[in-house]
Design an enzyme around this catalytic site. Structure first.
Site, PDB file in Angstrom:
ATOM      1  N   GLU A  15     -63.827  -0.293  50.727  1.00 16.88           N
ATOM      2  CA  GLU A  15     -62.680  -0.898  51.431  1.00 16.88           C
ATOM      3  C   GLU A  15     -61.401  -0.118  51.148  1.00 16.88           C
ATOM      4  O   GLU A  15     -61.231   0.403  50.056  1.00 16.88           O
ATOM      5  CB  GLU A  15     -62.498  -2.348  50.926  1.00 16.88           C
ATOM      6  N   LYS A  56     -57.897   5.693  43.193  1.00 11.76           N
ATOM      7  CA  LYS A  56     -56.512   5.805  43.666  1.00 11.76           C
ATOM      8  C   LYS A  56     -56.243   7.121  44.396  1.00 11.76           C
ATOM      9  O   LYS A  56     -56.771   8.171  44.031  1.00 11.76           O
ATOM     10  CB  LYS A  56     -55.536   5.693  42.477  1.00 11.76           C
ATOM     11  N   CYS A  68     -15.202  17.669  59.060  1.00 12.83           N
ATOM     12  CA  CYS A  68     -16.537  18.127  59.428  1.00 12.83           C
ATOM     13  C   CYS A  68     -16.878  19.452  58.731  1.00 12.83           C
ATOM     14  O   CYS A  68     -16.107  20.406  58.819  1.00 12.83           O
ATOM     15  CB  CYS A  68     -16.613  18.306  60.948  1.00 12.83           C
ATOM     16  N   ASP A 109     -48.235   4.438  35.894  1.00  8.13           N
ATOM     17  CA  ASP A 109     -49.641   4.798  35.666  1.00  8.13           C
ATOM     18  C   ASP A 109     -49.783   5.879  34.602  1.00  8.13           C
ATOM     19  O   ASP A 109     -50.694   5.856  33.783  1.00  8.13           O
ATOM     20  CB  ASP A 109     -50.289   5.302  36.974  1.00  8.13           C
ATOM     21  N   ARG A 137     -50.993 -14.106  42.382  1.00 13.92           N
ATOM     22  CA  ARG A 137     -51.887 -13.841  41.277  1.00 13.92           C
ATOM     23  C   ARG A 137     -51.253 -14.225  39.937  1.00 13.92           C
ATOM     24  O   ARG A 137     -51.916 -14.734  39.058  1.00 13.92           O
ATOM     25  CB  ARG A 137     -52.250 -12.364  41.261  1.00 13.92           C
ATOM     26  N   LYS A 143     -57.701   0.197  49.907  1.00 13.06           N
ATOM     27  CA  LYS A 143     -56.994  -0.615  48.916  1.00 13.06           C
ATOM     28  C   LYS A 143     -55.572  -0.884  49.404  1.00 13.06           C
ATOM     29  O   LYS A 143     -54.715  -0.002  49.409  1.00 13.06           O
ATOM     30  CB  LYS A 143     -56.958   0.112  47.573  1.00 13.06           C
TER      31      LYS A 143
HETATM   32  C1  9MJ Z   1     -57.203  -4.444  47.951  1.00 15.54           C
HETATM   33  N1  9MJ Z   1     -56.128  -4.488  47.222  1.00 15.54           N
HETATM   34  O1  9MJ Z   1     -57.203  -3.940  49.052  1.00 15.54           O
HETATM   35  C2  9MJ Z   1     -59.760  -6.152  46.265  1.00 15.54           C
HETATM   36  N2  9MJ Z   1     -58.408  -5.022  47.445  1.00 15.54           N
HETATM   37  O2  9MJ Z   1     -61.502  -7.479  45.310  1.00 15.54           O
HETATM   38  C3  9MJ Z   1     -59.637  -4.997  48.042  1.00 15.54           C
HETATM   39  N3  9MJ Z   1     -58.514  -5.749  46.333  1.00 15.54           N
HETATM   40  C4  9MJ Z   1     -60.281  -7.012  45.249  1.00 15.54           C
HETATM   41  N4  9MJ Z   1     -60.467  -5.702  47.303  1.00 15.54           N
HETATM   42  C5  9MJ Z   1     -61.676  -8.262  44.241  1.00 15.54           C
HETATM   43  N5  9MJ Z   1     -59.925  -4.368  49.195  1.00 15.54           N
HETATM   44  C6  9MJ Z   1     -60.527  -8.271  43.522  1.00 15.54           C
HETATM   45  C7  9MJ Z   1     -59.620  -7.482  44.173  1.00 15.54           C
END
Ligand code: 9MJ
Length: 692
Positions: free
Chosen positions: A111, A311, A406, A35, A134, A113
């Protein structure tokens, strides 16, 4: 002026790292390092777009697919996401989103990640037709056979679903499965995984689906790529809920949030709970909730405009190995410990990490002064997960020499055939083993003698005041009061324990003179006899004497006792020195013995144990207590607590973020008890015998 040679170097290095990561499942550097360089590259390109090379990694989404799997085209590409790293960038993001909506407060779906491998699952008429990685976003690998082995991925959808559905999500390995797998790999002498993400990637891209099937993988859905022949709700959040209705697992921590403030609260909440989750996450994903706004905003060349990944600070960092020390444990096991240049990782500064054993050092190919990757995730102790060979300076890299004697007592170190660990043969003549043995003896699940910390025990052993655990019972206030806690230094006087604390310690020792059989057995520190095996022994035998006399066959017939553990038990009670210590601890006839009174197993069996004969499994995080406490309380009621779900399981206790055990339970039709019901039931049953 653009530094073109630096630019070229960055492109080449990042491409090499990306290939190692995506194609070979063998990352050369931690993500944090990738990164860092990637951002430098982006900055150069932003300042001077004329420099942008054809093969710049900023122009691709993922890695090239490997040829072993059939290539598949994604009709709708799997997108990648822009990332941000701080609050200011998040505010900018929210401003951009709000501006698009005329300055109104924006509703988001927020959400966690997940840090695994992104996949696309195509369901036709509710049946899983194709699963693909992917790849580079447009072309991926067909991994259908492998995906079918993952229990969390439904082969058939339930309820109402579109005739055609391309759902996106992450395949990942829960932390408990990862730890368990690596523990076994180290015992077998095979290569452990560097982290759960590599584990997931390596497991999913196996040519033999049977190999994938043997790995503890799971799946969460988080996006719909495309659908036809049916209706889906028009917000991201409601869509996720409808995926759940179809039987696709969705992360339980997704939430609708409003405005910048909501996003920040979500980020902070998930960051705080990160160590308690049973899976790795590397940030949060923030998506504009409304699908119609998403559509209107569209995409830049690479990323959606309506979503961003915020991140977290990394759980893996690079640092330098300054030295290796060899620690001696209670059973004499020699553990190499890496001394590291302090580095902030996973929310703490780490300056040492376990290296497990000699084989691990060899497998890592580790040398002194190497640059290493340190991983610290959850409450797991820090590990050295890889060597960064790229950064090795050959003239500085020195071999690590494993000691033959030891470091604490000079006795020979021995490594038995088939064992991964080397051990000091000094037994109780070794101060380190004595120290660790005493710390174990006084610990909470053993004799539960409060107040004896590392420093006090070390002083007691080095001053010769105790030579065995039995000597604890002969310590007087004056023996303890004169223990030196800190030597005189730089004009400061030496510090001693003092009478008050000493008197408390003596009282604590005294209190432990009455102890249930299971605790006493555990306290003895027999190899591989943990609190749960000790309980098994105390359940099946009515006295210490009986356990001491039991033969190998009888022991092996007990639940959860295999030949290795049975042998450790019989070996232990054959050892003269151990028998002597047991006598010194318990002999009622001997005035000089500690005369410990052993009482029956905590909470007797029979009608007094309402959960007798039932096996429970705990999954996920309980908010009211840790798993160990839940386990102990269940056991106190007569239940057995197991680590894996089978048809024999009576019920699975389910906290938040349950792991693969939850899925398995659903499949086998095993009863699931959620935390609230569990707590009610627990206090009800415990109330029966006058406990809380
Ligand atoms: C992950 N990695 O948790 C997406 N992702 O939505 C979440 N990735 C994502 N959403 C659209 N929670 C493309 C990727």
């Amino acid at each position: 002026m653009t530094d073109v040679s630096r630019y070229r170097e960055l492109v080449d290095t990042l491409n090499r790292w990306a290939k190692a990561y995506y194609v070979d499942d063998n990352p050369l550097v931690p993500d944090s390092e990738y990164d860092r360089l990637y951002r430098e590259l982006e900055q150069i390109e932003r300042a001077d777009p004329s420099v942008i090379a054809q093969d710049s990694p900023t122009h691709r989404i993922g890695g090239a697919p490997v040829s072993a799997f059939e290539s598949v085209n994604h009709r709708v590409p799997l997108m990648s996401m822009g990332d941000i790293f701080n609050d200011a960038e998040m505010r900018d993001f929210d401003h951009r989103m709000s501006e698009f909506q005329g300055g109104a407060e924006v509703e988001y779906c927020a959400e966690p990640k997940l840090d695994g491998l992104a996949v696309s699952l195509i369901y036709r008429n509710g049946l899983l037709e194709r699963a693909a990685t992917r790849g580079d976003g447009r072309v991926g690998e067909n991994i259908t056979a492998n995906a079918r082995t993952i229990r969390a991925i439904p082969l058939k959808l339930t309820g109402k679903y579109p005739a055609y559905l391309d759902v996106r999500g992450e395949v990942f390995m829960p932390r408990d499965g990862f730890e368990e797998w690596n523990k076994k790999a180290r015992e077998r002498g095979t290569k452990p995984f560097a982290n759960p993400r590599n584990a997931a990637a390596g497991s999913l891209r196996q040519l033999d689906p049977a190999v994938t099937a043997s790995r503890p993988l799971t799946f969460n859905a988080y996006y719909v790529g495309e659908y036809e022949g049916g209706e889906l709700p028009q917000t991201q959040y409601e869509r996720l809920m409808s995926l759940k209705e179809m039987g696709l697992p969705v992360n339980p921590n997704v939430k609708v949030e409003r405005g910048e403030r909501g996003l920040r609260e979500f980020y902070e909440d998930i960051l705080e709970r990160r160590p308690t989750l049973n899976y790795d996450i590397d940030g949060v994903v923030l998506k504009v909730n409304s699908l119609s706004i998403q559509e209107r905003m569209g995409f830049t060349a690479k990323n959606p405009r309506w979503a961003i990944a915020y991140k977290f600070p990394p759980e893996e960092m690079m640092t330098k190995l300054l030295g290796v020390e060899f620690q001696v444990g209670r059973t004499g096991a020699i553990t190499p410990v890496a001394r590291l240049r302090p580095v902030y990782v996973g929310g703490a500064t780490v300056s040492s990490a376990t290296l497990h054993n000699e084989d691990e050092i060899r497998r890592l190919g580790l040398k002194l002064n190497d640059t290493v990757v340190v991983r610290r995730a959850g409450d797991v102790i820090p590990q050295v997960s890889a060597v960064v060979l790229e950064k090795r300076v050959p003239s500085e890299a020195k071999d690590i020499v494993f000691p033959t004697v030891c470091p604490e007592c000079g006795s020979k170190i021995e490594r038995l055939k088939g064992e991964a660990v080397a051990r000091c043969t000094g037994a109780l003549a070794c101060p380190a083993q004595l120290r660790e043995g005493i710390l174990h003896f006084v610990s909470r699940d053993a004799m539960d003698i409060e107040g004896f910390g590392d420093r006090i025990v070390e002083e007691l052993v080095s001053s010769g005041k105790i030579r065995s655990v039995a000597d604890l019972y002969h310590l007087g206030v004056s023996d303890l009061a004169s223990l030196m806690l800190e030597p005189e230094k730089e004009g400061h006087k030496a510090r001693f324990l003092g009478k008050t604390v000493a008197a408390k310690l003596v009282a604590a020792v005294d209190k432990s003179r009455k102890v249930p059989l299971n605790r006493f057995i555990y306290a003895l520190g027999i190899r591989e006899v943990g609190a749960s095996t000790a309980r098994t022994l105390a359940t099946h035998f009515s006295s210490l004497d009986e356990i001491m006399k039991a033969d190998l066959n009888t022991l092996m017939n007990l639940p959860d006792v295999g030949v290795v553990v049975a042998e450790h038990i019989t070996d232990f009670f054959r050892e003269k020195r151990n028998l002597e210590i047991i006598r010194e601890l318990t002999d009622p006839e001997d005035l000089f013995s500690a005369r410990i009174e052993i009482t029956p197993l905590e909470q007797a069996g029979g009608s007094l144990a309402p959960l007798d004969g039932r096996t429970y499994v705990i999954t996920g995080t309980l908010s009211a207590m840790d798993r160990n406490t839940a386990k102990e309380r269940l056991q106190a009621l007569g239940a057995k607590v197991s680590g894996s779900v089978s048809r024999k399981t009576y019920a699975v206790i389910c906290g938040s973020d349950p792991g693969s055990k939850f899925t398995k339970a659903t499949e086998l039709g095993v009863r699931i008890i959620y935390e609230e019901e569990f707590l009610n039931k627990l206090s009800e049953l415990e109330g029966l015998r006058g406990r809380i």
